[in-house]
Design an enzyme around this catalytic site. Sequence first.
Site, PDB file in Angstrom:
ATOM      1  N   HIS A  30       0.820  -1.225   0.000  1.00  0.00           N
ATOM      2  CA  HIS A  30       0.000   0.000   0.000  1.00  0.00           C
ATOM      3  C   HIS A  30       0.847   1.265   0.000  1.00  0.00           C
ATOM      4  O   HIS A  30       0.324   2.346  -0.219  1.00  0.00           O
ATOM      5  CB  HIS A  30      -0.929  -0.004   1.214  1.00  0.00           C
ATOM      6  CG  HIS A  30      -2.027  -1.013   1.095  1.00  0.00           C
ATOM      7  ND1 HIS A  30      -3.310  -0.684   0.733  1.00  0.00           N
ATOM      8  CD2 HIS A  30      -2.019  -2.360   1.239  1.00  0.00           C
ATOM      9  CE1 HIS A  30      -4.055  -1.774   0.687  1.00  0.00           C
ATOM     10  NE2 HIS A  30      -3.291  -2.817   0.994  1.00  0.00           N
ATOM     11  N   ASP A  34       3.475   9.328  -0.742  1.00  0.00           N
ATOM     12  CA  ASP A  34       2.277   8.581  -0.363  1.00  0.00           C
ATOM     13  C   ASP A  34       2.053   7.483  -1.403  1.00  0.00           C
ATOM     14  O   ASP A  34       2.158   7.743  -2.608  1.00  0.00           O
ATOM     15  CB  ASP A  34       1.065   9.537  -0.356  1.00  0.00           C
ATOM     16  CG  ASP A  34       0.048   9.194   0.732  1.00  0.00           C
ATOM     17  OD1 ASP A  34      -0.015   8.024   1.130  1.00  0.00           O
ATOM     18  OD2 ASP A  34      -0.669  10.106   1.168  1.00  0.00           O
TER      19      ASP A  34
HETATM   20  P1  ADQ Z   1      -3.148   5.980   4.833  1.00  0.00           P
HETATM   21  O1  ADQ Z   1      -1.730   6.431   5.000  1.00  0.00           O
HETATM   22  O2  ADQ Z   1      -3.914   5.796   6.067  1.00  0.00           O
HETATM   23  O3  ADQ Z   1      -3.245   4.662   3.950  1.00  0.00           O
HETATM   24  P2  ADQ Z   1      -5.025   7.442   2.975  1.00  0.00           P
HETATM   25  O4  ADQ Z   1      -4.984   6.771   1.669  1.00  0.00           O
HETATM   26  O5  ADQ Z   1      -5.070   8.916   2.875  1.00  0.00           O
HETATM   27  O6  ADQ Z   1      -3.784   7.140   3.897  1.00  0.00           O
HETATM   28  O7  ADQ Z   1      -6.293   6.930   3.733  1.00  0.00           O
HETATM   29  C1  ADQ Z   1      -6.743   7.554   4.885  1.00  0.00           C
HETATM   30  C2  ADQ Z   1      -8.195   7.153   5.138  1.00  0.00           C
HETATM   31  O8  ADQ Z   1      -8.501   7.434   6.477  1.00  0.00           O
HETATM   32  C3  ADQ Z   1      -9.187   7.883   4.271  1.00  0.00           C
HETATM   33  O9  ADQ Z   1     -10.224   7.033   3.930  1.00  0.00           O
HETATM   34  C4  ADQ Z   1      -9.677   9.002   5.201  1.00  0.00           C
HETATM   35  O10 ADQ Z   1     -10.994   9.414   4.969  1.00  0.00           O
HETATM   36  C5  ADQ Z   1      -9.569   8.353   6.550  1.00  0.00           C
HETATM   37  N1  ADQ Z   1      -9.262   9.377   7.573  1.00  0.00           N
HETATM   38  C6  ADQ Z   1      -8.158  10.123   7.699  1.00  0.00           C
HETATM   39  N2  ADQ Z   1      -8.264  10.968   8.754  1.00  0.00           N
HETATM   40  C7  ADQ Z   1      -9.469  10.744   9.290  1.00  0.00           C
HETATM   41  C8  ADQ Z   1     -10.167  11.289  10.401  1.00  0.00           C
HETATM   42  N3  ADQ Z   1      -9.657  12.250  11.170  1.00  0.00           N
HETATM   43  N4  ADQ Z   1     -11.383  10.810  10.664  1.00  0.00           N
HETATM   44  C9  ADQ Z   1     -11.923   9.833   9.909  1.00  0.00           C
HETATM   45  N5  ADQ Z   1     -11.326   9.285   8.849  1.00  0.00           N
HETATM   46  C10 ADQ Z   1     -10.104   9.725   8.545  1.00  0.00           C
HETATM   47  C11 ADQ Z   1      -2.297   3.791   3.291  1.00  0.00           C
HETATM   48  C12 ADQ Z   1      -1.282   4.453   2.358  1.00  0.00           C
HETATM   49  C13 ADQ Z   1      -1.979   5.281   1.311  1.00  0.00           C
HETATM   50  C14 ADQ Z   1      -2.976   4.404   0.548  1.00  0.00           C
HETATM   51  C15 ADQ Z   1      -3.868   3.656   1.510  1.00  0.00           C
HETATM   52  C16 ADQ Z   1      -4.728   2.640   0.780  1.00  0.00           C
HETATM   53  O11 ADQ Z   1      -0.392   5.264   3.116  1.00  0.00           O
HETATM   54  O12 ADQ Z   1      -1.046   5.842   0.406  1.00  0.00           O
HETATM   55  O13 ADQ Z   1      -3.772   5.236  -0.270  1.00  0.00           O
HETATM   56  O14 ADQ Z   1      -3.120   2.937   2.470  1.00  0.00           O
HETATM   57  O15 ADQ Z   1      -3.947   1.793   0.017  1.00  0.00           O
END
Ligand code: ADQ
Length: 578
Positions: A157, A365
Amino acid sequence: MSRLVVVSNRVAMPENAGSASVGGLTMALAAALQQYRGVWFGWSGDTTPTFTGETHVRETGGVTIATIDLEAQDVQEYYNGYANTVLWPLFHYRIDLTEYERAFGEGYARVNSRFAETLQSLVRPDDMIWVHDYHLIPLAQELRQRGLKNRIGFFLHIPWPACQLLTTLPRHQELVEALFAYDLLGFQTQDWLNAFNGYVTDELDGKIHGDGYVSAFGRTVRVGAFPIGIDADNFAQIVQSPAAAKSYDQAAATNVYRDLIMGVDRIDYSKGLEERFAAYDQFLQTHPEFRERVTYLQIAQTSRSEVETYQDIRTRLDGVAGRINAAYGTLDWTPLRYVNRAYGRDFLAGVYRAAKIGLVTPLRDGMNLVAKEYVAAQNPRNPGVLVLSRFAGAARQMKAALIVNPYSREDVADAIKRGLTMPQPERRQRWEALMTGIETDDVSTWRDSFVAALKACRPQAHPVSAPTIATAGANETVIRSPAGRRGVEAQARRCDAGHHRNFVGVANIPAGADRADDRPIFAADKDAAGRRRHVAAAHREQGGVEEGLGGRPLGELAAAEPHAEGALGLGGGDVGSE
Ligand code: ADQ
């Protein structure tokens, strides 16, 4: 139909996955498992004083959830340690934050072995296994050594680092070799796949075949880019929910005379929050006409708070947010609203929709799902503008966003201004292009294409029986492995990891050595300081090292002086030098 067995570090119950639980992986897997009759296996998040191997199993929504507890030391060394203090910073290009500690590597190996030990009893012969993320890179190798022949795929990921960075990791080859026990390796983007291929050619002298397969370590695996998406249909429903309507109204009401700029992230240095705050500061400084006309809302949930770097970044962000508000704030205007908590997806959807700018500026990311959620939440008639870092995997697909360099505060400040003043027709045009991509490449496309590739890939000839170990004298242990040298070596390390740290290397027994049957051996002796010293030898016919033991009998070996690897004619390069 074969079942899908999904393995990830943590397991979130699907019925809760739509709520305030955080993490892109959780969101994506919950959607995938609701479609497949399958098993989701992982760590429960709980600890026990001693590892029991007991599996907690329950059924929910057609999915079997199976979890195990870990020891506190496991969590410290494997999760906080190797996963989040070594691999995460390294793979996000932050070698300055990477702390290599041998105990972390041992904990990582131990937990992967525990996962495999427990999981193997749940797996049926025709199950497909899909392993997720950097916590579990060695899992397939562990399962193979226990005789599993199932198709096993791995999806990363997060980014794959450039070769020069990866080689700063002690035992990097061993980590990459473990990946060659899978049948399929999936990356988020072509960039990360190219970086992996670069390591295979430059560091391993491996081969990239034109048909999506790569070879190294005498093995061939299928590789591919499978960009993850969001559940676009589900998100469209969430945006229309009463809770989303309520949060939209709240956000709109508090910003009637102001445009809302919004960011949503886990607190993590890879997300570029400090740089983003600095860019907003720059924007307010260089565009005073926008002061009191915008509010920046940053929702940032704390994560990995047991890791020191994460505590530090939180303290720094508090400081920067306070300084910005002190410098520009007025009686009735708070320029930056910085909120450390998790919200439900429905709540977030409403606020996304109310925001004129979605600010997504990670320094690195794998993909970034917030960028996609922000776009999916917009009002098609009057959409907001996505400002997106070029270093997010999402930038590869979302070219109609305003693409920025997150390291340049001027670049980001300019993009904020451009977004705030962008005419509606251009906003709509850009949004339509972005939304088409989100609907086409959604989470089901990601899931289906990965599973289809796993089903279709040429299975590897996996060694099917585990290494056998037997004591063959006071100072000797015999290891047989159908995987030849590599199998013996891996097993030797496992033996070593538990109690000693002075594994020396692996060598062949040459023809003519006094072990009549030329079996693979693993010998242990004591050095002058009384530490045990190990020498493992692989089966000659199974592709072992070229160097032999110089025809010296094992008894002589055991009596050899410590640190006399040269004299023993050991191969193995950096083995044991972690
Ligand atoms: P993450 O690093 O966690 O995931 P991201 O892809 O941005 O990053 O996903 C975050 C998720 O958490 C989103 O669905 C967002 O809505 C939710 N989220 C964030 N802050 C929140 C909050 N305060 N309250 C509720 N929900 C919140 C890892 C990798 C990424 C990759 C994903 C999926 O780092 O690059 O996109 O996995 O593969």
